[in-house]
Design a protein around this motif. Structure first.
Motif, mmCIF file in Angstrom:
data_model
loop_
_atom_site.group_PDB
_atom_site.id
_atom_site.type_symbol
_atom_site.label_atom_id
_atom_site.label_comp_id
_atom_site.label_asym_id
_atom_site.label_seq_id
_atom_site.Cartn_x
_atom_site.Cartn_y
_atom_site.Cartn_z
ATOM 1 N N LEU A 286 0.851 -1.192 0.000
ATOM 2 C CA LEU A 286 0.000 0.000 0.000
ATOM 3 C C LEU A 286 0.881 1.235 0.000
ATOM 4 C CD1 LEU A 286 -3.093 0.851 0.336
ATOM 5 C CD2 LEU A 286 -2.466 1.318 2.713
ATOM 6 N N TYR A 287 0.715 2.071 -1.011
ATOM 7 C CA TYR A 287 1.488 3.313 -1.081
ATOM 8 C C TYR A 287 0.916 4.315 -0.084
ATOM 9 C CZ TYR A 287 3.971 7.323 -3.026
ATOM 10 O OH TYR A 287 4.787 8.421 -3.187
ATOM 11 N N VAL A 288 1.803 4.949 0.703
ATOM 12 C CA VAL A 288 1.344 5.871 1.746
ATOM 13 C C VAL A 288 1.879 7.287 1.546
ATOM 14 C CG1 VAL A 288 0.992 4.060 3.455
ATOM 15 C CG2 VAL A 288 3.238 5.160 3.285
ATOM 16 N N GLY A 289 2.509 7.522 0.390
ATOM 17 C CA GLY A 289 3.018 8.852 0.090
ATOM 18 C C GLY A 289 4.501 8.993 0.398
ATOM 19 N N SER A 290 5.112 10.061 -0.145
ATOM 20 C CA SER A 290 6.530 10.379 0.089
ATOM 21 C C SER A 290 7.468 9.235 -0.281
ATOM 22 C CB SER A 290 6.759 10.761 1.565
ATOM 23 O OG SER A 290 5.946 11.848 1.922
ATOM 24 N N GLY A 291 7.112 8.499 -1.334
ATOM 25 C CA GLY A 291 7.980 7.420 -1.806
ATOM 26 C C GLY A 291 8.009 6.193 -0.915
ATOM 27 N N LYS A 292 6.997 6.039 -0.042
ATOM 28 C CA LYS A 292 6.972 4.936 0.918
ATOM 29 C C LYS A 292 5.760 4.029 0.711
ATOM 30 C CE LYS A 292 10.572 6.407 3.290
ATOM 31 N NZ LYS A 292 11.836 5.621 3.370
ATOM 32 N N VAL A 293 5.930 2.765 1.079
ATOM 33 C CA VAL A 293 4.833 1.807 1.096
ATOM 34 C C VAL A 293 4.823 1.101 2.450
ATOM 35 C CG1 VAL A 293 4.826 1.356 -1.392
ATOM 36 C CG2 VAL A 293 6.252 -0.057 0.128
ATOM 37 N N ILE A 294 3.667 0.546 2.781
ATOM 38 C CA ILE A 294 3.562 -0.341 3.944
ATOM 39 C C ILE A 294 3.177 -1.705 3.402
ATOM 40 C CG2 ILE A 294 2.299 -0.862 6.057
ATOM 41 C CD1 ILE A 294 1.989 2.136 6.508
ATOM 42 N N HIS A 295 3.892 -2.747 3.881
ATOM 43 C CA HIS A 295 3.615 -4.094 3.354
ATOM 44 C C HIS A 295 3.967 -5.141 4.399
ATOM 45 C CE1 HIS A 295 7.872 -5.422 2.069
ATOM 46 N NE2 HIS A 295 8.021 -4.347 2.815
ATOM 47 N N ALA A 296 3.438 -6.354 4.184
ATOM 48 C CA ALA A 296 3.810 -7.520 4.980
ATOM 49 C C ALA A 296 4.862 -8.271 4.169
ATOM 50 C CB ALA A 296 2.591 -8.399 5.241
ATOM 51 N N PRO A 297 6.138 -8.208 4.549
ATOM 52 C CA PRO A 297 7.230 -8.659 3.675
ATOM 53 C C PRO A 297 7.271 -10.160 3.382
ATOM 54 C CG PRO A 297 8.035 -7.201 5.413
ATOM 55 C CD PRO A 297 6.638 -7.594 5.786
ATOM 56 N N GLN A 298 7.570 -10.975 4.404
ATOM 57 C CA GLN A 298 7.731 -12.401 4.179
ATOM 58 C C GLN A 298 7.718 -13.134 5.511
ATOM 59 O OE1 GLN A 298 11.544 -12.448 2.176
ATOM 60 N NE2 GLN A 298 12.682 -12.493 4.085
ATOM 61 N N VAL A 299 7.756 -14.456 5.436
ATOM 62 C CA VAL A 299 7.742 -15.290 6.636
ATOM 63 C C VAL A 299 8.852 -14.869 7.589
ATOM 64 C CG1 VAL A 299 8.069 -17.633 7.501
ATOM 65 C CG2 VAL A 299 6.709 -17.246 5.445
ATOM 66 N N GLY A 300 8.519 -14.717 8.848
ATOM 67 C CA GLY A 300 9.509 -14.364 9.854
ATOM 68 C C GLY A 300 9.680 -12.882 10.068
ATOM 69 N N GLU A 301 8.990 -12.078 9.255
ATOM 70 C CA GLU A 301 9.101 -10.629 9.385
ATOM 71 C C GLU A 301 7.741 -10.030 9.733
ATOM 72 O OE1 GLU A 301 11.136 -8.822 6.139
ATOM 73 O OE2 GLU A 301 12.810 -10.241 6.212
ATOM 74 N N SER A 302 7.710 -8.724 9.959
ATOM 75 C CA SER A 302 6.494 -8.046 10.383
ATOM 76 C C SER A 302 6.126 -6.944 9.403
ATOM 77 C CB SER A 302 6.698 -7.445 11.782
ATOM 78 O OG SER A 302 7.044 -8.446 12.708
ATOM 79 N N VAL A 303 4.883 -6.520 9.469
ATOM 80 C CA VAL A 303 4.412 -5.403 8.641
ATOM 81 C C VAL A 303 5.314 -4.208 8.890
ATOM 82 C CG1 VAL A 303 2.498 -3.825 8.177
ATOM 83 C CG2 VAL A 303 2.044 -6.240 8.696
ATOM 84 N N THR A 304 5.750 -3.575 7.804
ATOM 85 C CA THR A 304 6.749 -2.522 7.946
ATOM 86 C C THR A 304 6.579 -1.414 6.916
ATOM 87 O OG1 THR A 304 9.135 -2.148 8.149
ATOM 88 C CG2 THR A 304 8.427 -3.621 6.409
ATOM 89 N N LEU A 305 7.201 -0.299 7.194
ATOM 90 C CA LEU A 305 7.265 0.845 6.278
ATOM 91 C C LEU A 305 8.550 0.722 5.474
ATOM 92 C CD1 LEU A 305 5.939 3.670 5.584
ATOM 93 C CD2 LEU A 305 7.489 4.627 7.297
ATOM 94 N N ALA A 306 8.451 0.852 4.160
ATOM 95 C CA ALA A 306 9.628 0.660 3.308
ATOM 96 C C ALA A 306 9.569 1.594 2.105
ATOM 97 C CB ALA A 306 9.701 -0.793 2.841
ATOM 98 N N SER A 307 10.674 1.646 1.373
ATOM 99 C CA SER A 307 10.718 2.417 0.132
ATOM 100 C C SER A 307 9.887 1.738 -0.939
ATOM 101 C CB SER A 307 12.163 2.543 -0.348
ATOM 102 O OG SER A 307 12.210 3.027 -1.688
ATOM 103 N N VAL A 308 9.255 2.523 -1.784
ATOM 104 C CA VAL A 308 8.486 1.955 -2.886
ATOM 105 C C VAL A 308 9.387 1.151 -3.809
ATOM 106 C CG1 VAL A 308 8.737 3.940 -4.437
ATOM 107 C CG2 VAL A 308 6.704 2.495 -4.605
ATOM 108 N N ASP A 309 10.699 1.409 -3.761
ATOM 109 C CA ASP A 309 11.669 0.701 -4.599
ATOM 110 C C ASP A 309 12.391 -0.397 -3.835
ATOM 111 O OD1 ASP A 309 11.372 2.175 -7.077
ATOM 112 O OD2 ASP A 309 12.234 3.874 -6.016
ATOM 113 N N MET A 310 11.761 -0.930 -2.784
ATOM 114 C CA MET A 310 12.362 -2.061 -2.044
ATOM 115 C C MET A 310 12.592 -3.237 -2.992
ATOM 116 S SD MET A 310 9.001 -3.425 -0.047
ATOM 117 C CE MET A 310 7.485 -3.782 -0.969
#
Length: 320
Positions: A286-310
């Motif tokens: 989900l894009y949240v503005g300012s070049g950032k997204v929030i997503h659930a990455p992968q097994v063993g990790e948590s929902v996080t704020l990241a760059s849209v270009d992760m």
């Protein structure tokens, strides 16, 4: 050279070779932390594709079940109408037969019997044909719905069989997750990286997009959970689905289906609340503005704020 001497020399050379090779073999036994991390990321990426396929089939089964239920509701009254019409036609035929015989006798005995009989029989014949036509129309309509329901039932049976196959696949997925967790313990000392709740300022965004973005910020720190859409954990499409559900919009729990449900946009048109797709439509954020997204990455990790270009984005979609 005598055979005994040749044998002795061969044994000495073989022993020397083993002595030279063995230490190198032992030295290469354990992969490095960097290699294990690369292995984790590759396995997680492949696993996510399987998880999204599982999610997609579940969504398809929901639609098929709903369609079958709607057809069943329509078929009930139609069957009752057809039964009633059939009973009416049967009663009319019986009455016509009985009255026809009586009136034939009356016509033979009366002065105007012939004309009266023809009129009466003509009227009865018209009514019978009218009822028969109504029955034929209703039967045709009923058959149409029966045919549709049969197709839906066949589809449902096929998808139910696929769901059973995926249930076996689910066990395999869980086995792969266990392996990943073990590898993560070797690298990080723990199977999961517990995330922290977001404590910063959430951007003020108007409308439904603002509700979806706020939901996503509040989900930061919750764990990635296979095939989950909250409230205690999420996978990638489960998070975006839940975020937009909080805004009153329905999105299927599958990245590819979410792409199909949204309006394609370009990167230059990105606004907060839009969806960003990755990894051949097996990941969504989900894009949240300012070049950032929030997503659930992968097994063993948590929902996080990241760059849209992760990862390299492969498409953008707008909800609504």
């Amino acid at each position: 050279m005598p055979s005994a001497r040749i044998l002795l020399r061969s044994l000495v050379l073989t022993g020397l070779a083993v002595g030279l090779i063995a230490p190198a073999t032992v030295a290469q036994a354990e992969p490095s932390a960097a290699e294990l991390t690369q292995q984790i990321n590759k396995s997680s990426s492949e696993l996510e594709k399987v998880i999204e396929s599982y999610n997609k089939l579940n969504e398809q089964i929901k639609v098929t079940k709903a369609t079958a239920a709607q057809l069943a509701v329509k078929l009930g009254p139609l069957e009752q109408q057809a039964t009633q019409s059939r009973a009416e036609v049967t009663a009319l035929a019986t009455k016509a037969y009985k009255q026809g015989n009586l009136r034939t006798a009356d016509a033979l005995l009366g002065d105007d019997g012939a004309e009266s009989l023809l009129d009466r029989l003509g009227t009865l014949d018209y009514l019978a044909r009218d009822r028969e036509q109504r029955l034929a129309d209703l039967t045709a309509s009923q058959q149409q719905y029966i045919d549709q329901k049969a197709r839906v039932d066949a589809t449902l049976a096929k998808q139910t069989a696929q769901a059973k196959e995926l249930e076996a696949g689910k066990k395999k997925i869980e086995g792969e997750i266990s392996k990943l967790n073990e590898t993560r313990r070797k690298v990080y000392g723990t199977a999961s990286n517990a995330g922290s709740k977001y404590t910063g300022k959430i951007p003020a965004i108007d409308g439904d997009a603002g509700k979806a973005v706020t939901f996503a910020y509040n989900a930061i720190g919750k764990p990635y959970v296979f095939a989950a859409d909250g409230p205690n954990g999420y996978d990638c499409s489960g998070l975006t689905s839940a975020a937009w559900r909080a805004a009153g919009q329905s999105l299927p729990h599958n990245a590819e289906m979410q792409r199909d449900r949204t309006t394609p946009i370009s990167r230059s048109q990105l606004q907060a609340g839009d969806l960003v797709f990755y990894n051949n439509l097996s990941h969504v954020a989900l894009y949240v503005g300012s070049g950032k997204v929030i997503h659930a990455p992968q097994v063993g990790e948590s929902v996080t704020l990241a760059s849209v270009d992760m990862m390299t984005p492969q498409g953008f979609g707008r909800v609504g």
